[in-house]
Design a protein around this motif. Structure first.
Motif, PDB file in Angstrom:
ATOM      1  N   LYS A 143      -4.749   6.573  -3.487  1.00  0.00           N
ATOM      2  CA  LYS A 143      -3.441   5.893  -3.661  1.00  0.00           C
ATOM      3  C   LYS A 143      -3.006   5.188  -2.382  1.00  0.00           C
ATOM      4  O   LYS A 143      -2.257   4.217  -2.419  1.00  0.00           O
ATOM      5  CB  LYS A 143      -2.360   6.915  -4.024  1.00  0.00           C
ATOM      6  CG  LYS A 143      -2.316   7.354  -5.465  1.00  0.00           C
ATOM      7  CD  LYS A 143      -1.870   6.264  -6.417  1.00  0.00           C
ATOM      8  CE  LYS A 143      -0.370   6.012  -6.422  1.00  0.00           C
ATOM      9  NZ  LYS A 143      -0.008   4.864  -7.271  1.00  0.00           N
ATOM     10  N   GLU A 146      -3.287   1.206  -1.427  1.00  0.00           N
ATOM     11  CA  GLU A 146      -2.258   0.176  -1.702  1.00  0.00           C
ATOM     12  C   GLU A 146      -1.368  -0.087  -0.492  1.00  0.00           C
ATOM     13  O   GLU A 146      -0.695  -1.106  -0.428  1.00  0.00           O
ATOM     14  CB  GLU A 146      -1.299   0.546  -2.848  1.00  0.00           C
ATOM     15  CG  GLU A 146      -1.739   1.570  -3.752  1.00  0.00           C
ATOM     16  CD  GLU A 146      -0.782   1.900  -4.878  1.00  0.00           C
ATOM     17  OE1 GLU A 146       0.393   2.141  -4.604  1.00  0.00           O
ATOM     18  OE2 GLU A 146      -1.268   1.940  -6.022  1.00  0.00           O
ATOM     19  N   SER A 150      -2.456  -6.823   3.511  1.00  0.00           N
ATOM     20  CA  SER A 150      -3.440  -7.785   3.028  1.00  0.00           C
ATOM     21  C   SER A 150      -4.371  -8.190   4.183  1.00  0.00           C
ATOM     22  O   SER A 150      -3.913  -8.372   5.310  1.00  0.00           O
ATOM     23  CB  SER A 150      -2.667  -9.001   2.501  1.00  0.00           C
ATOM     24  OG  SER A 150      -3.529 -10.047   2.269  1.00  0.00           O
ATOM     25  N   GLN A 184      -9.004  -6.524  -5.525  1.00  0.00           N
ATOM     26  CA  GLN A 184      -7.817  -5.791  -6.007  1.00  0.00           C
ATOM     27  C   GLN A 184      -6.784  -5.588  -4.904  1.00  0.00           C
ATOM     28  O   GLN A 184      -5.592  -5.732  -5.127  1.00  0.00           O
ATOM     29  CB  GLN A 184      -8.250  -4.432  -6.576  1.00  0.00           C
ATOM     30  CG  GLN A 184      -7.101  -3.672  -7.204  1.00  0.00           C
ATOM     31  CD  GLN A 184      -7.560  -2.379  -7.875  1.00  0.00           C
ATOM     32  OE1 GLN A 184      -8.766  -2.070  -7.932  1.00  0.00           O
ATOM     33  NE2 GLN A 184      -6.615  -1.624  -8.395  1.00  0.00           N
ATOM     34  N   TYR A 185      -7.268  -5.281  -3.675  1.00  0.00           N
ATOM     35  CA  TYR A 185      -6.319  -4.967  -2.598  1.00  0.00           C
ATOM     36  C   TYR A 185      -6.330  -6.012  -1.478  1.00  0.00           C
ATOM     37  O   TYR A 185      -5.751  -5.775  -0.419  1.00  0.00           O
ATOM     38  CB  TYR A 185      -6.627  -3.578  -2.024  1.00  0.00           C
ATOM     39  CG  TYR A 185      -6.461  -2.477  -3.044  1.00  0.00           C
ATOM     40  CD1 TYR A 185      -5.202  -2.011  -3.421  1.00  0.00           C
ATOM     41  CD2 TYR A 185      -7.575  -1.924  -3.665  1.00  0.00           C
ATOM     42  CE1 TYR A 185      -5.048  -1.011  -4.362  1.00  0.00           C
ATOM     43  CE2 TYR A 185      -7.439  -0.923  -4.621  1.00  0.00           C
ATOM     44  CZ  TYR A 185      -6.171  -0.473  -4.965  1.00  0.00           C
ATOM     45  OH  TYR A 185      -6.022   0.513  -5.909  1.00  0.00           O
TER      46      TYR A 185
END
Ligand SMILES: NC(=O)C1=CN([C@@H]2O[C@H](COP(=O)(O)OP(=O)(O)OC[C@H]3O[C@@H](n4cnc5c(N)ncnc54)[C@H](OP(=O)(O)O)[C@@H]3O)[C@@H](O)[C@H]2O)[C@@H](O)CC1
Ligand SMILES: Nc1ncnc2c1ncn2[C@@H]1O[C@H](COP(=O)(O)OP(=O)(O)O)[C@@H](O)[C@H]1O
Ligand SMILES: [Mg+2]
Length: 282
Positions: A143, A146, A150, A184-185
């Protein structure tokens, strides 16, 4: 699957910025390296020395207190801040704003260290390089991925990558899973190996430097210091990853006729960073 872009001299010269004659250390970035634990302070000695030798103006390390004298003696140019805990990191509080943070070499995965790492991720939005035990901690606490800013750069070796994305049945599946994670991340994933691949979403880069001399303890810790250095010097994250990987490999290519494969050690990698820069010809 996209065709890999070679990380070669042409690609690197598009991204490399020669130093300005009026530069001073305050313009060249302040990097923070977090890691080390009892018996693995050497990883931070290597990473922080490599960080300086790659051109960062100022380097501070944050380590458990048992490493204070070792680090100050081994690399006097590096500043040292210590944790209240003697043997592992337990609460990471530092009193300045670094331009980049590299975290993980030699850090261990004590539960207290995991909590401290979580706090850093919640509090700081500085450009990040995540290596070694910081990758292993993320693999145990998925988790938390996240929370990564970026374009955070992850530098897993094969085993660390497997902990992060799970097992694969083929090289294609390994690439696909890594690209899914990257997209995705919005992460830059440096898949260390022979050759090293750098994944940035849909883009795949393949390094053209390096050899088996790099198969030696601490050479990944050196790479973390080098990439963190370039990030702190305000290179874009993808440029820092590509230039770091390229220069790191070049050190081994240039050193090989002198050291041979077997006697090359991570400290040689650091010693040849200067020659690697000079061979860019600028
Ligand atoms: N002087 C110091 O302070 C040093 C401190 N260090 C610090 O120690 C910590 C632990 O780091 P680590 O990488 O040694 O342990 P870990 O993640 O369990 O991986 C080991 C296993 O993974 C595998 N494996 C590895 N590479 C692979 C590859 N390319 N391709 C394929 N497989 C590969 C291999 O598995 P095997 O093939 O044996 O099954 C191996 O047994 C970390 O914090 C690091 O920074 C070190 O940097 C050394 C110098
Ligand atoms: N046979 C090889 N050819 C080219 N590069 C290699 C080879 N073996 C290791 N390397 C490089 O050496 C580094 C090893 O990193 P890592 O496994 O994290 O080492 P450590 O944790 O001991 O510092 C990576 O950059 C990897 O690409
Ligand atoms: Mg490593």
């Amino acid at each position: 699957m996209n065709i890999p872009i070679p990380i070669d001299c042409t690609e690197i010269l598009k991204r490399y910025r020669p130093i300005l004659s009026n530069s001073h250390k305050g313009m060249l970035g302040h990097a923070l390296l977090i890691g080390g634990s009892y018996g693995k302070i050497g990883a931070m000695v290597l990473a922080s020395k490599a960080c300086l030798k790659t051109g960062c103006g100022l380097v501070t390390t944050f380590i458990p207190s048992c490493g204070y004298e070792t680090l100050q003696t081994a690399v006097p140019e590096v500043m040292v801040q210590t944790d209240i805990n003697e043997k592992h990191i337990s609460r990471c509080e530092f009193n300045f704003a670094p331009q980049a943070i590299g975290i993980g070499p030699g850090m261990g995965q004590d539960l207290g260290t995991q909590k401290a790492f979580h706090e850093i991720l919640k509090k700081h939005f500085t450009p990040l390089v995540i290596d070694a035990d910081a990758i292993n901690i993320l693999a145990k606490n998925k988790k938390w991925i996240e929370l990564l800013p970026s374009k955070t750069i992850l530098t897993p070796h094969q085993k660390e990558l497997e902990r992060l994305i799970g097992k694969w049945n083929s090289e294609t599946e390994k690439m696909e899973k890594t690209m899914v994670l990257s997209k995705q991340y919005e992460l830059i994933i440096v898949m260390k190996g022979s050759p090293t691949l750098v994944i940035d979403g849909e883009k795949i880069y393949e390094n053209t430097t390096g050899n088996a001399a790099l198969a030696t303890a601490g050479s990944g810790d050196v790479l973390t210091g080098m990439i963190t250095s370039l990030l702190a010097q305000s290179y874009e994250p993808i440029d820092a990853a590509l230039l770091g990987v390229y220069l790191h490999g070049l050190t081994a290519d240039i050193a090989l006729p002198v050291t041979g494969y077997q006697s090359f050690i991570a400290s040689d990698c650091i010693a040849y960073i200067g020659k690697a820069y000079l061979s860019l010809g600028k």
